[in-house]
Design an enzyme around this catalytic site. Structure first.
Site, PDB file in Angstrom:
ATOM      1  N   LYS A 177       0.842  -1.193   0.000  1.00  0.00           N
ATOM      2  CA  LYS A 177       0.000   0.000   0.000  1.00  0.00           C
ATOM      3  C   LYS A 177       0.887   1.257   0.000  1.00  0.00           C
ATOM      4  O   LYS A 177       2.107   1.165   0.192  1.00  0.00           O
ATOM      5  CB  LYS A 177      -0.932  -0.056   1.217  1.00  0.00           C
ATOM      6  CG  LYS A 177      -1.918  -1.249   1.164  1.00  0.00           C
ATOM      7  CD  LYS A 177      -2.847  -1.267   2.379  1.00  0.00           C
ATOM      8  CE  LYS A 177      -3.873  -2.392   2.271  1.00  0.00           C
ATOM      9  NZ  LYS A 177      -4.800  -2.407   3.436  1.00  0.00           N
ATOM     10  N   TYR A 221     -11.912  -3.046  -3.894  1.00  0.00           N
ATOM     11  CA  TYR A 221     -12.500  -3.204  -2.556  1.00  0.00           C
ATOM     12  C   TYR A 221     -14.033  -3.165  -2.610  1.00  0.00           C
ATOM     13  O   TYR A 221     -14.668  -2.755  -1.640  1.00  0.00           O
ATOM     14  CB  TYR A 221     -11.972  -2.109  -1.623  1.00  0.00           C
ATOM     15  CG  TYR A 221     -10.596  -2.388  -1.023  1.00  0.00           C
ATOM     16  CD1 TYR A 221     -10.343  -3.562  -0.309  1.00  0.00           C
ATOM     17  CD2 TYR A 221      -9.560  -1.461  -1.138  1.00  0.00           C
ATOM     18  CE1 TYR A 221      -9.091  -3.812   0.256  1.00  0.00           C
ATOM     19  CE2 TYR A 221      -8.303  -1.705  -0.567  1.00  0.00           C
ATOM     20  CZ  TYR A 221      -8.086  -2.885   0.127  1.00  0.00           C
ATOM     21  OH  TYR A 221      -6.847  -3.125   0.698  1.00  0.00           O
ATOM     22  N   ASN A 258      -2.048   0.056   7.227  1.00  0.00           N
ATOM     23  CA  ASN A 258      -1.562  -1.290   7.564  1.00  0.00           C
ATOM     24  C   ASN A 258      -0.725  -1.936   6.456  1.00  0.00           C
ATOM     25  O   ASN A 258      -0.665  -3.153   6.335  1.00  0.00           O
ATOM     26  CB  ASN A 258      -2.710  -2.188   8.042  1.00  0.00           C
ATOM     27  CG  ASN A 258      -3.773  -2.427   6.979  1.00  0.00           C
ATOM     28  OD1 ASN A 258      -3.677  -1.891   5.876  1.00  0.00           O
ATOM     29  ND2 ASN A 258      -4.750  -3.241   7.298  1.00  0.00           N
ATOM     30  N   HIS A 273      -1.846  -5.285   1.346  1.00  0.00           N
ATOM     31  CA  HIS A 273      -3.088  -6.035   1.090  1.00  0.00           C
ATOM     32  C   HIS A 273      -2.724  -7.447   0.663  1.00  0.00           C
ATOM     33  O   HIS A 273      -1.738  -7.651  -0.054  1.00  0.00           O
ATOM     34  CB  HIS A 273      -3.886  -5.363  -0.028  1.00  0.00           C
ATOM     35  CG  HIS A 273      -4.860  -6.291  -0.693  1.00  0.00           C
ATOM     36  ND1 HIS A 273      -6.051  -6.641  -0.103  1.00  0.00           N
ATOM     37  CD2 HIS A 273      -4.801  -6.984  -1.859  1.00  0.00           C
ATOM     38  CE1 HIS A 273      -6.680  -7.507  -0.897  1.00  0.00           C
ATOM     39  NE2 HIS A 273      -5.946  -7.724  -1.973  1.00  0.00           N
ATOM     40  N   GLU A 314      -8.691 -10.647  -8.411  1.00  0.00           N
ATOM     41  CA  GLU A 314      -7.773  -9.511  -8.285  1.00  0.00           C
ATOM     42  C   GLU A 314      -6.666  -9.570  -9.344  1.00  0.00           C
ATOM     43  O   GLU A 314      -6.248  -8.535  -9.868  1.00  0.00           O
ATOM     44  CB  GLU A 314      -7.213  -9.451  -6.856  1.00  0.00           C
ATOM     45  CG  GLU A 314      -8.309  -9.069  -5.868  1.00  0.00           C
ATOM     46  CD  GLU A 314      -7.941  -9.244  -4.399  1.00  0.00           C
ATOM     47  OE1 GLU A 314      -6.774  -9.554  -4.098  1.00  0.00           O
ATOM     48  OE2 GLU A 314      -8.837  -9.068  -3.552  1.00  0.00           O
TER      49      GLU A 314
HETATM   50  P1  GTP Z   1      -6.718  -6.114   2.886  1.00  0.00           P
HETATM   51  O1  GTP Z   1      -5.648  -7.143   2.736  1.00  0.00           O
HETATM   52  O2  GTP Z   1      -6.266  -4.707   2.675  1.00  0.00           O
HETATM   53  O3  GTP Z   1      -7.940  -6.471   2.088  1.00  0.00           O
HETATM   54  O4  GTP Z   1      -7.094  -6.175   4.454  1.00  0.00           O
HETATM   55  P2  GTP Z   1      -7.903  -7.307   5.210  1.00  0.00           P
HETATM   56  O5  GTP Z   1      -8.365  -8.379   4.264  1.00  0.00           O
HETATM   57  O6  GTP Z   1      -7.063  -7.714   6.359  1.00  0.00           O
HETATM   58  O7  GTP Z   1      -9.159  -6.501   5.754  1.00  0.00           O
HETATM   59  P3  GTP Z   1     -10.498  -6.089   4.970  1.00  0.00           P
HETATM   60  O8  GTP Z   1     -10.512  -6.652   3.602  1.00  0.00           O
HETATM   61  O9  GTP Z   1     -11.638  -6.395   5.879  1.00  0.00           O
HETATM   62  O10 GTP Z   1     -10.344  -4.513   4.905  1.00  0.00           O
HETATM   63  C1  GTP Z   1      -9.593  -3.879   3.897  1.00  0.00           C
HETATM   64  C2  GTP Z   1      -8.810  -2.728   4.489  1.00  0.00           C
HETATM   65  O11 GTP Z   1      -9.735  -1.749   4.975  1.00  0.00           O
HETATM   66  C3  GTP Z   1      -7.975  -3.075   5.720  1.00  0.00           C
HETATM   67  O12 GTP Z   1      -6.703  -3.575   5.404  1.00  0.00           O
HETATM   68  C4  GTP Z   1      -7.865  -1.739   6.417  1.00  0.00           C
HETATM   69  O13 GTP Z   1      -6.863  -0.913   5.797  1.00  0.00           O
HETATM   70  C5  GTP Z   1      -9.214  -1.142   6.146  1.00  0.00           C
HETATM   71  N1  GTP Z   1     -10.138  -1.443   7.249  1.00  0.00           N
HETATM   72  C6  GTP Z   1     -10.766  -2.612   7.522  1.00  0.00           C
HETATM   73  N2  GTP Z   1     -11.546  -2.524   8.598  1.00  0.00           N
HETATM   74  C7  GTP Z   1     -11.398  -1.240   9.035  1.00  0.00           C
HETATM   75  C8  GTP Z   1     -11.948  -0.506  10.125  1.00  0.00           C
HETATM   76  O14 GTP Z   1     -12.735  -1.022  10.919  1.00  0.00           O
HETATM   77  N3  GTP Z   1     -11.552   0.799  10.230  1.00  0.00           N
HETATM   78  C9  GTP Z   1     -10.679   1.385   9.352  1.00  0.00           C
HETATM   79  N4  GTP Z   1     -10.331   2.678   9.528  1.00  0.00           N
HETATM   80  N5  GTP Z   1     -10.146   0.725   8.326  1.00  0.00           N
HETATM   81  C10 GTP Z   1     -10.499  -0.562   8.168  1.00  0.00           C
HETATM   82 MG    MG Z   2      -9.381  -7.924   2.477  1.00  0.00          MG
END
Ligand code: GTP
Ligand code: MG
Length: 143
Positions: A3, A43, A106, A109, A120
């Site tokens: 990212k 996303y 974070n 991805h 993807e």
């Molecule tokens: P990715 O690998 O980025 O897809 O992350 P993930 O699979 O661990 O989590 P998810 O797909 O649920 O969410 C995608 C991204 O959205 C996360 O990596 C975070 O950067 C962001 N995100 C997810 N949940 C939250 C939340 O509750 N608050 C905030 N601020 N960001 C969130």
């Molecule tokens: Mg995810």
């Protein structure tokens, strides 16, 4: 995908190195500043979440490094290397557990299943990936 914060913090080499050392094979890579529309597609399953606008703003804040890594169980292995979505819940030794603190920064991805990986790959690499034999594979997988 590394990212924007991972790119700006100079963690590209460190992250690639961890995937390589685990034994995965790099079959596609590019640096890109994807459009808002492209990231909204990427996303799309999170479109109804309250944090969606801030997620898109974060993801368009700079270039990303998109990659495809291949190997046995690569999607779940990749997720293990990443750690948890929330870095503060991520164990030391994982990428998020070692290098970041905030969920909204974070670093990386990872596809959450083989099916989403395929979707993807189609979105990020419509021209496909580079297939080749990785000679070290015979030392990584039991013969
Ligand atoms: P990715 O690998 O980025 O897809 O992350 P993930 O699979 O661990 O989590 P998810 O797909 O649920 O969410 C995608 C991204 O959205 C996360 O990596 C975070 O950067 C962001 N995100 C997810 N949940 C939250 C939340 O509750 N608050 C905030 N601020 N960001 C969130
Ligand atoms: Mg995810």
């Amino acid at each position: 995908m590394i990212k924007p914060d991972g790119v700006q913090r100079g963690l590209v080499g460190e992250i690639i190195s961890r995937f390589e050392r685990r034994g995965l094979k790099l079959v596609a890579i590019k640096v890109e500043s994807p459009s808002k529309e492209h990231l909204e597609k990427h996303y799309s399953d999170l479109a109804s979440k309250p944090f969606f606008p801030s997620l898109i703003k974060y993801m368009t804040s700079g270039p990303v490094v998109a990659m495809v890594w291949e190997g046995r169980g690569a999607a779940s292995l990749g997720r293990q290397l990443l750690g948890q979505t929330n870095p503060t819940a991520s164990a030391p030794g994982t990428i998020r557990g070692d290098f970041c603190i905030d969920m909204g920064s974070n670093l990386i991805h990872g596809s959450d299943s083989q099916e989403s990986a395929q979707k993807e790959i189609d979105l990020w690499f419509p021209n496909g990936v580079t297939e080749y034999q990785l000679d070290s594979a015979k030392w990584v997988y039991e013969q």
